[in-house]
Design a protein around this motif. Structure first.
Motif, PDB file in Angstrom:
ATOM      1  N   GLN A 154       0.843  -1.406   0.012  1.00 33.85           N
ATOM      2  CA  GLN A 154       0.228   0.090   0.021  1.00 33.85           C
ATOM      3  C   GLN A 154       1.098   1.317  -0.166  1.00 33.85           C
ATOM      4  N   HIS A 206     -17.491  -9.760  14.425  1.00 36.52           N
ATOM      5  CA  HIS A 206     -16.861  -8.461  14.742  1.00 36.52           C
ATOM      6  C   HIS A 206     -16.842  -7.775  13.392  1.00 36.52           C
ATOM      7  N   CYS A 245     -12.703  -7.267   6.558  1.00 33.66           N
ATOM      8  CA  CYS A 245     -12.087  -8.284   5.814  1.00 33.66           C
ATOM      9  C   CYS A 245     -12.903  -9.247   4.959  1.00 33.66           C
ATOM     10  N   PHE A 302      -8.067 -11.269   3.894  1.00 38.78           N
ATOM     11  CA  PHE A 302      -8.148 -10.083   3.165  1.00 38.78           C
ATOM     12  C   PHE A 302      -6.882  -9.375   2.544  1.00 38.78           C
ATOM     13  N   ARG A 362     -19.038  -4.768  18.001  1.00 35.73           N
ATOM     14  CA  ARG A 362     -19.931  -5.911  18.059  1.00 35.73           C
ATOM     15  C   ARG A 362     -20.925  -5.489  19.347  1.00 35.73           C
ATOM     16  N   CYS A 375     -12.422   3.926  14.992  1.00 36.50           N
ATOM     17  CA  CYS A 375     -12.032   3.184  13.736  1.00 36.50           C
ATOM     18  C   CYS A 375     -13.054   2.248  13.347  1.00 36.50           C
TER      19      CYS A 375
HETATM   20  C1  GRG Z   1      -6.686  -0.946   6.415  1.00 35.72           C
HETATM   21  C2  GRG Z   1      -7.142  -1.896   4.214  1.00 35.72           C
HETATM   22  C3  GRG Z   1      -6.788  -2.233   5.328  1.00 35.72           C
HETATM   23  C4  GRG Z   1      -6.441  -3.464   5.730  1.00 35.72           C
HETATM   24  C5  GRG Z   1      -5.804  -3.999   6.972  1.00 35.72           C
HETATM   25  C6  GRG Z   1      -5.387  -6.116   9.450  1.00 35.72           C
HETATM   26  C7  GRG Z   1      -6.711  -5.487   8.614  1.00 35.72           C
HETATM   27  C8  GRG Z   1      -6.353  -5.408   7.265  1.00 35.72           C
HETATM   28  C9  GRG Z   1      -7.824  -5.350   9.286  1.00 35.72           C
HETATM   29  C10 GRG Z   1      -7.969  -5.317  10.693  1.00 35.72           C
HETATM   30  C11 GRG Z   1      -9.560  -5.510  10.856  1.00 35.72           C
HETATM   31  C12 GRG Z   1      -9.663  -5.567  12.356  1.00 35.72           C
HETATM   32  C13 GRG Z   1      -9.803  -6.724  12.992  1.00 35.72           C
HETATM   33  C14 GRG Z   1     -10.102  -4.199  13.035  1.00 35.72           C
HETATM   34  C15 GRG Z   1     -10.482  -4.217  14.663  1.00 35.72           C
HETATM   35  C16 GRG Z   1      -9.367  -3.700  15.376  1.00 35.72           C
HETATM   36  C17 GRG Z   1      -9.653  -3.360  16.634  1.00 35.72           C
HETATM   37  C18 GRG Z   1      -9.976  -1.879  17.223  1.00 35.72           C
HETATM   38  C19 GRG Z   1      -9.778  -4.588  17.378  1.00 35.72           C
HETATM   39  C20 GRG Z   1     -10.172  -4.353  18.699  1.00 35.72           C
HETATM   40  O1  GRG Z   1     -10.773  -5.527  19.230  1.00 35.72           O
HETATM   41  P1  GRG Z   1     -11.443  -5.488  20.653  1.00 35.72           P
HETATM   42  O2  GRG Z   1     -12.200  -6.851  21.022  1.00 35.72           O
HETATM   43  O3  GRG Z   1     -12.502  -4.003  20.453  1.00 35.72           O
HETATM   44  O4  GRG Z   1     -10.245  -5.149  21.533  1.00 35.72           O
HETATM   45  P2  GRG Z   1     -13.948  -4.054  20.902  1.00 35.72           P
HETATM   46  O5  GRG Z   1     -14.109  -2.659  19.983  1.00 35.72           O
HETATM   47  O6  GRG Z   1     -14.283  -5.277  20.434  1.00 35.72           O
HETATM   48  O7  GRG Z   1     -14.066  -3.845  22.479  1.00 35.72           O
END
Ligand code: GRG
Length: 327
Positions: free
Chosen positions: A88, A180, A186, A137, A222, A230
């Protein structure tokens, strides 16, 4: 609604990328993605030239390994996540050609990570069962940017994603995992790149995604979790991909994103009052770009330069759209 303070965000991003110290050392393990977040945000704000291009390109190549994978920093091991970030960055800096014959190595690296059921591991040393739909992804997006999608088994890739769809219409890390919004991005993104969005129950998924909006306007990842800027990217871009972004309140989401901006230092945090970082700054600005260009949001932009506009972003590859049309 507050305005998008361009100068402050640009200063914040440049400072984060150039200041050496404790924070810089502590974030080495994700540096390649950090560079991608900062450059993409700066490009969306029309100020890509604020970071030194040649130095950035040299850094990317210093992280390319013999097996064709990229690591976050030179002395780390290569993974598919940082390989996508590196590609990227090269796309943003219009330096993909500099890969030369190493391009084949990168393709081989991606290919080596696919399991027989179509799922992907994150790096060659991982066990076969350590799969994650993030890796699917990243693999597909990397190959898409390299114009080499056919290097992997595309039918199996799609079958695996389909198997990860849950009863609620959303997706998780692997088969049977909790839905999630990050993983939804993804999975939906992988299917969008492979032109297979028709296999998704888009109505059900649209409801699940729209349900992520909380009374404060922000989106969570979720049920029962807190809002986080984000998800203004992960969930909103998924809604855009399935053409259901009209199902949320755009103005309230934009107000939430702008209220999470640091009024003094610039930068955007996960939620109002928290400390800003380049990750949330990119995904907040990217969310605003989606809202502006897909949902006609009227955004007030404040900048010392005249006629500054936020650039449109590609909802799948999370890169300024003009770069993909020029390819
Ligand atoms: C940016 C094009 C592009 C690609 C990257 C690595 C990836 C591809 C994507 C990640 C997608 C993802 C899993 C995002 C979530 C990130 C995040 C804030 C996770 C936090 O999870 P928890 O369980 O948070 O700690 P919650 O919000 O559920 O309390």
């Amino acid at each position: 609604m507050k305005s998008l303070e361009v100068d402050k965000h640009v200063n914040f991003l440049v400072k984060a990328a150039t200041t050496r110290g404790f924070e810089w050392e502590m974030t080495e393990y994700l540096r390649m993605s950090g560079i991608y977040w900062s450059l993409t945000a700066l490009d969306l704000l029309g100020q890509l030239d604020k970071l030194p291009r040649e130095e950035m390109i040299a850094y990317v190549f210093s992280c390319l390994h013999e097996n064709g994978g990229f690591s976050p920093a030179p002395n780390h091991y290569p993974t598919i996540i940082y390989t996508l970030s590196a590609i990227q960055v090269l796309v943003i800096l219009k330096a993909l050609d500099q890969l030369g014959e190493k391009k084949e190595k990168v393709i081989e690296f991606v290919k080596s990570l696919q399991n027989t059921d179509g799922s992907f591991i994150g790096s060659p040393d991982d066990d076969e069962e350590e799969t994650d739909t993030r890796f699917s992804f990243c693999a597909v997006a990397t190959l898409k940017l390299l114009n080499s999608l056919n290097a992997i088994d595309l039918d199996k890739t799609v079958q695996h994603i389909k198997a990860c769809q849950n009863f609620d219409g959303a997706f998780g890390v692997r088969v049977g995992s909790e839905s999630h919004a990050g993983q939804v991005f993804c999975c939906v993104g992988t299917l969008a790149l492979l032109e297979k969005l028709d296999i998704v129950d888009q109505e059900l998924l649209g409801w699940w995604l729209a349900d992520r909006q909380l009374p404060c306007g922000g989106l969570n990842g979720r049920p029962m979790k807190k809002e986080d800027v984000c998800y203004s990217w992960w969930a909103l871009s998924s809604l855009v991909m399935i053409k259901k972004s009209a199902w949320i309140d755009h103005k309230k989401l934009a107000e939430f994103i702008l209220s999470a901006a640091d009024e003094e230092m610039g930068g955007i945090a996960d939620r109002p009052g928290d400390i800003p970082d380049p990750f949330h700054t990119l995904f907040g600005i990217a969310g605003l770009s989606l809202l502006q260009y897909n949902n006609n949001l009227e955004l007030d932009i404040s900048s010392s330069k005249e006629n500054v506009k936020l650039k449109p972003i590609d909802p799948v590859l999370c890169l300024p759209s003009y770069l993909l049309h020029e390819k």
